[in-house]
Scaffold this motif. Sequence first.
Motif, PDB file in Angstrom:
ATOM      1  N   PRO A 105       0.814  -1.223   0.000  1.00 43.93           N
ATOM      2  CA  PRO A 105       0.000   0.000   0.000  1.00 43.93           C
ATOM      3  C   PRO A 105       0.845   1.270   0.000  1.00 43.93           C
ATOM      4  CG  PRO A 105      -0.044  -1.056   2.147  1.00 43.93           C
ATOM      5  CD  PRO A 105       0.671  -1.988   1.237  1.00 43.93           C
ATOM      6  N   ARG A 114      -3.322   3.941  10.814  1.00 45.16           N
ATOM      7  CA  ARG A 114      -2.883   2.930  11.788  1.00 45.16           C
ATOM      8  C   ARG A 114      -2.468   3.524  13.129  1.00 45.16           C
ATOM      9  NH1 ARG A 114      -4.388  -2.239  10.734  1.00 45.16           N
ATOM     10  NH2 ARG A 114      -3.481  -3.069   8.831  1.00 45.16           N
ATOM     11  N   TRP A 118       0.896   1.663  16.540  1.00 45.96           N
ATOM     12  CA  TRP A 118       0.715   0.446  15.749  1.00 45.96           C
ATOM     13  C   TRP A 118       1.941   0.233  14.856  1.00 45.96           C
ATOM     14  CZ3 TRP A 118       0.637  -1.582  10.899  1.00 45.96           C
ATOM     15  CH2 TRP A 118       0.015  -2.830  10.735  1.00 45.96           C
ATOM     16  N   MET A 146       4.394  -8.870   3.650  1.00 49.67           N
ATOM     17  CA  MET A 146       5.685  -8.158   3.605  1.00 49.67           C
ATOM     18  C   MET A 146       6.776  -8.961   4.315  1.00 49.67           C
ATOM     19  SD  MET A 146       6.434  -4.347   5.117  1.00 49.67           S
ATOM     20  CE  MET A 146       7.899  -4.016   6.068  1.00 49.67           C
TER      21      MET A 146
HETATM   22  C1  HEC Z   1       9.836  -5.947  -0.677  1.00 48.63           C
HETATM   23  C2  HEC Z   1       8.740  -5.023  -0.662  1.00 48.63           C
HETATM   24  C3  HEC Z   1       8.480  -4.259   0.616  1.00 48.63           C
HETATM   25  C4  HEC Z   1       9.346  -3.420   1.276  1.00 48.63           C
HETATM   26  C5  HEC Z   1      10.765  -3.063   0.892  1.00 48.63           C
HETATM   27  C6  HEC Z   1       8.603  -2.890   2.398  1.00 48.63           C
HETATM   28  N1  HEC Z   1       7.337  -3.389   2.425  1.00 48.63           N
HETATM   29 FE1  HEC Z   1       5.870  -2.867   3.712  1.00 48.63          FE
HETATM   30  N2  HEC Z   1       4.585  -4.126   2.780  1.00 48.63           N
HETATM   31  C7  HEC Z   1       4.872  -4.884   1.660  1.00 48.63           C
HETATM   32  C8  HEC Z   1       3.694  -5.623   1.287  1.00 48.63           C
HETATM   33  C9  HEC Z   1       3.584  -6.583   0.106  1.00 48.63           C
HETATM   34  C10 HEC Z   1       2.674  -5.286   2.210  1.00 48.63           C
HETATM   35  C11 HEC Z   1       1.227  -5.769   2.218  1.00 48.63           C
HETATM   36  C12 HEC Z   1       1.103  -6.852   3.201  1.00 48.63           C
HETATM   37  C13 HEC Z   1      -0.269  -7.478   3.260  1.00 48.63           C
HETATM   38  O1  HEC Z   1      -1.274  -6.802   3.054  1.00 48.63           O
HETATM   39  O2  HEC Z   1      -0.283  -8.667   3.545  1.00 48.63           O
HETATM   40  C14 HEC Z   1       3.276  -4.344   3.153  1.00 48.63           C
HETATM   41  C15 HEC Z   1       2.605  -3.798   4.230  1.00 48.63           C
HETATM   42  C16 HEC Z   1       3.101  -2.807   5.032  1.00 48.63           C
HETATM   43  C17 HEC Z   1       2.369  -2.150   6.095  1.00 48.63           C
HETATM   44  C18 HEC Z   1       0.965  -2.469   6.527  1.00 48.63           C
HETATM   45  C19 HEC Z   1       0.009  -1.652   5.748  1.00 48.63           C
HETATM   46  C20 HEC Z   1      -1.416  -1.877   6.174  1.00 48.63           C
HETATM   47  O3  HEC Z   1      -2.076  -2.713   5.550  1.00 48.63           O
HETATM   48  O4  HEC Z   1      -1.835  -1.230   7.104  1.00 48.63           O
HETATM   49  C21 HEC Z   1       3.195  -1.213   6.616  1.00 48.63           C
HETATM   50  C22 HEC Z   1       2.876  -0.246   7.744  1.00 48.63           C
HETATM   51  C23 HEC Z   1       4.463  -1.302   5.923  1.00 48.63           C
HETATM   52  N3  HEC Z   1       4.360  -2.274   4.966  1.00 48.63           N
HETATM   53  C24 HEC Z   1       5.544  -0.507   6.207  1.00 48.63           C
HETATM   54  C25 HEC Z   1       6.776  -0.655   5.589  1.00 48.63           C
HETATM   55  C26 HEC Z   1       7.940   0.123   5.951  1.00 48.63           C
HETATM   56  C27 HEC Z   1       7.959   1.217   7.021  1.00 48.63           C
HETATM   57  C28 HEC Z   1       8.953  -0.298   5.157  1.00 48.63           C
HETATM   58  C29 HEC Z   1      10.392   0.160   5.188  1.00 48.63           C
HETATM   59  C30 HEC Z   1      11.112  -0.153   6.389  1.00 48.63           C
HETATM   60  C31 HEC Z   1       8.434  -1.334   4.283  1.00 48.63           C
HETATM   61  N4  HEC Z   1       7.102  -1.527   4.584  1.00 48.63           N
HETATM   62  C32 HEC Z   1       9.154  -1.987   3.306  1.00 48.63           C
HETATM   63  C33 HEC Z   1       6.072  -4.924   0.998  1.00 48.63           C
HETATM   64  C34 HEC Z   1       7.203  -4.231   1.341  1.00 48.63           C
END
Ligand code: HEC
Length: 237
Positions: A105, A114, A118, A146
Amino acid sequence: MRNIFYLTLLITNLACSADTVVKLDDANIDLNDGLSIQRGARTYINYCLGCHQASYMRFNRLGDIGLSKEQIKEHLILGQQKIGSPMLNNMSKEDAESWFGVLPPDLSVIARSRGADWLYTYLRSFYRDSKTATGWNNLLFPNVGMPHILWEIQGVLTLKASDLDETRGELAVISKGHLNKIEYDGFVRDLVNYLVFMGEPARTLRVRIGIVILFALSIFLVLAWILKKEYWKDVTH
Ligand code: HEC
């Protein structure tokens, strides 16, 4: 009698379900700490932006936390993007869905939906799990798509063997990262500080303007009171 029985049942049920909710830790962020937000911005750009766009946030808004245009251009903009462009990445929806099952997202206003606590808890609750596609799981967001991006920094955690119920489980370190626990907490706090800032970059300015306006209004209050006394002077005599 029966009603009382159901009532007790309901209360014990509520008490039990409250128990299974993961407790959120206090993020304790400080939006007036520009350096912390700057460190968080760097982490966001290096570790998160590749997957998560922040399409409502423009690079030049980083000027609000004390960075000059040159600093932003030199240290924070990767590739060809302009200082006035929004924080976007090149990931296509199809690729994202085939890699992670879902599109990561947009995080522009994630802190508003959030909340800081959270996010702070989420980023510290990843653990190794061989049953998931990514090899990672999260106490706060079970079966999250993620992977644990910051594992080299935090280290690798696992659910304590004695407590394999993920809604209550506690995590134990199985291999150390670059930072110890206290340092990692600070690192995540900076990142969350940035995410909250990004949700409303003008917030500190808004609060400051609010204080000035309240001050101005209180001066008018005094003036109005003096004026009122002046008008009513003759009437009350
Ligand atoms: C390799 C790709 C990738 C990276 C790099 C990544 N994320 Fe994510 N992130 C995802 C994916 C895919 C989801 C969706 C997960 C789900 O819905 O199951 C997610 C979900 C999230 C969510 C939850 C969102 C919600 O649904 O409320 C948060 C907060 C988040 N990421 C923060 C971060 C942060 C901060 C970083 C850096 C430190 C980061 N992510 C790095 C792939 C990534």
